[in-house]
Design a protein around this motif. Structure first.
Motif, short mmCIF file in Angstrom:
data_model
loop_
_atom_site.label_atom_id
_atom_site.label_comp_id
_atom_site.label_asym_id
_atom_site.label_seq_id
_atom_site.Cartn_x
_atom_site.Cartn_y
_atom_site.Cartn_z
N SER A 1 31.37 -100.59 -25.74
CA SER A 1 32.08 -99.47 -24.89
C SER A 1 31.21 -99.19 -23.49
CB SER A 1 32.56 -98.32 -25.48
OG SER A 1 31.40 -97.48 -26.00
N MET A 2 29.74 -99.22 -23.83
CA MET A 2 28.68 -98.66 -22.84
C MET A 2 28.77 -99.84 -21.69
SD MET A 2 27.53 -95.92 -23.78
CE MET A 2 26.06 -95.81 -22.79
N SER B 1 28.45 -99.13 -14.95
CA SER B 1 28.79 -99.25 -16.22
C SER B 1 28.35 -97.87 -16.91
CB SER B 1 28.28 -100.43 -16.93
OG SER B 1 26.63 -100.24 -16.84
N ARG B 2 28.89 -97.60 -17.84
CA ARG B 2 28.41 -96.21 -18.65
C ARG B 2 26.85 -96.69 -19.09
NH1 ARG B 2 33.24 -95.46 -22.97
NH2 ARG B 2 35.12 -95.65 -21.49
N ALA B 3 26.37 -98.06 -19.38
CA ALA B 3 24.94 -98.20 -19.70
C ALA B 3 24.12 -97.83 -18.72
CB ALA B 3 24.97 -99.47 -20.22
N GLU B 4 24.47 -98.24 -17.31
CA GLU B 4 23.79 -98.09 -16.32
C GLU B 4 23.67 -96.48 -15.82
OE1 GLU B 4 23.30 -99.17 -11.36
OE2 GLU B 4 24.95 -99.87 -12.98
N VAL B 5 24.57 -96.04 -15.93
CA VAL B 5 24.46 -94.23 -15.81
C VAL B 5 23.58 -93.72 -16.59
CG1 VAL B 5 25.87 -92.21 -15.87
CG2 VAL B 5 26.62 -94.40 -14.50
N THR C 1 24.30 -104.70 -26.67
CA THR C 1 24.00 -105.84 -27.51
C THR C 1 25.51 -106.07 -28.22
OG1 THR C 1 23.45 -103.80 -28.97
CG2 THR C 1 21.59 -105.16 -27.77
N VAL C 2 25.92 -107.07 -27.87
CA VAL C 2 27.29 -107.14 -28.36
C VAL C 2 27.54 -108.63 -29.00
CG1 VAL C 2 28.31 -105.63 -26.78
CG2 VAL C 2 28.06 -107.90 -25.87
N ASP D 1 28.02 -92.68 -25.13
CA ASP D 1 29.26 -92.08 -24.77
C ASP D 1 30.13 -91.48 -25.56
OD1 ASP D 1 29.99 -94.34 -26.05
OD2 ASP D 1 31.05 -95.34 -24.63
N ALA D 2 29.44 -91.37 -26.90
CA ALA D 2 30.00 -90.81 -28.08
C ALA D 2 31.21 -91.30 -28.59
CB ALA D 2 30.36 -89.15 -27.76
N ASP D 3 31.50 -92.50 -28.41
CA ASP D 3 32.56 -93.35 -28.67
C ASP D 3 32.34 -94.21 -30.03
OD1 ASP D 3 35.12 -94.59 -28.97
OD2 ASP D 3 34.84 -95.70 -27.31
N VAL D 4 31.91 -93.29 -31.02
CA VAL D 4 31.30 -93.82 -32.32
C VAL D 4 32.47 -94.11 -33.32
CG1 VAL D 4 29.17 -93.02 -31.71
CG2 VAL D 4 30.75 -91.57 -33.14
#
Length: 284
Positions: free
Chosen positions: A31-32, A42-46, A98-99, A164-167
């Motif tokens: 999701s990141m 991306s969320r990861a870049e932010v 990491t996917v 992003d707390a999407d756990v």
């Protein structure tokens, strides 16, 4: 030896510094990789930019920090270090995600990605966001560190979670275990609540964010311009402890006699040459 007027030697230098102990736990799940609030980023870049901004604020604070990544499984990038510059580049160079496979967000055009290839690490076992397993691992690492250094050096610790707390699940038992050890959990929250609410047609604040304060922690919303400053202040409020710092220093003494002779000849020779030319002139 005469042609090289240098002699190298090493000397061990020790001292104590005021330090705060922290583990940075970075969410690198799928999701990141998805877009952050219609920004083409991306969320990861932010998240990475916010993390690096936080580290810039912490420069020269002598934080003793260990970097971890997590998706389905946690990965320790490095053990606790006191070197601000080295740690900054460790964070900068870490993968965004990491996917098992890079997939687009549901409801978005297929093939629309926001993470550069060089920031994607493919690991066949990945595919979920297991924060429970990650927190269990970092808690064990804190315990091992305390066993080595003693409780006096590790009395006031923190774990900084960038997510992003999407756990997958709410880590109640794990937060309770941290609280028992006086380890405060903080979250730099990559807030995508508006997009999530629009998709679910309901309030969508994640339980991880709603309940973090129940366990003595706090969160800092990345959409709030002052959030990183408040995260810095929260870490700074943790009581610093004295940590022994030992490193190898390189000494390079110069053979002064050769240097002095050379300088002496230079100082005498140049004026003498001008004087000879003035008195006797030049000869072919």
């Amino acid at each position: 030896a005469v042609s090289d007027p240098f002699l190298t030697a090493t000397e061990e230098v020790s001292g104590d510094v005021e330090s705060r102990v922290r583990i940075d736990l970075v969410d690198t799940s799928l999701s990141m990789a998805w877009e952050f609030s219609n920004t083409d980023r991306s969320r990861a870049e932010v998240a990475r930019d916010a993390h690096l901004e936080f580290l810039e604020m912490r420069q020269d604070k002598n934080d003793r920090v260990s970097l971890w990544l997590f998706s389905s499984y946690p990965y320790m990038v490095d053990d606790f270090v006191l070197d601000d510059e080295m740690y900054y580049f460790q964070v900068m160079d870490a993968p965004y995600v990491t996917v098992k496979i890079l997939a687009t967000e549901p409801g978005t055009p297929r093939g629309q990605f926001f993470v550069p290839d060089g920031k994607v690490q493919i690991i066949p076992s990945e595919g979920t966001t297991n924060i429970i397993r990650a927190l269990q691992s970092v808690t064990r690492h804190f315990d091992q560190d305390e066993a080595i250094l003693g409780s006096g050096v590790t009395a006031h610790r923190a774990v900084l979670i960038i997510t992003d707390a999407d756990v997958d699940e709410m880590p109640e038992a794990e937060f309770a275990a941290l609280n028992q050890r006086n380890i405060v959990p903080y979250i730099i929250y990559i807030n995508t609540t508006a997009a999530r609410a629009a998709r679910l047609e309901a309030s969508a604040t994640p339980p991880l964010i709603e309940r973090i304060r129940e366990f003595g922690g706090d969160y800092f919303d990345v959409t709030d311009q002052d959030s990183i400053e408040r995260a810095y202040q929260a870490i700074d409020e943790r009581e610093a402890v004295r940590v022994e710092l030992t490193h190898r220093a390189l000494k390079v003494p110069i053979f002064s006699r050769f240097l002095l002779v050379s300088l002496g000849l230079l100082v005498v020779g140049i004026p003498a040459g001008f004087l000879v030319e003035l008195l006797w002139g030049t000869h072919p």
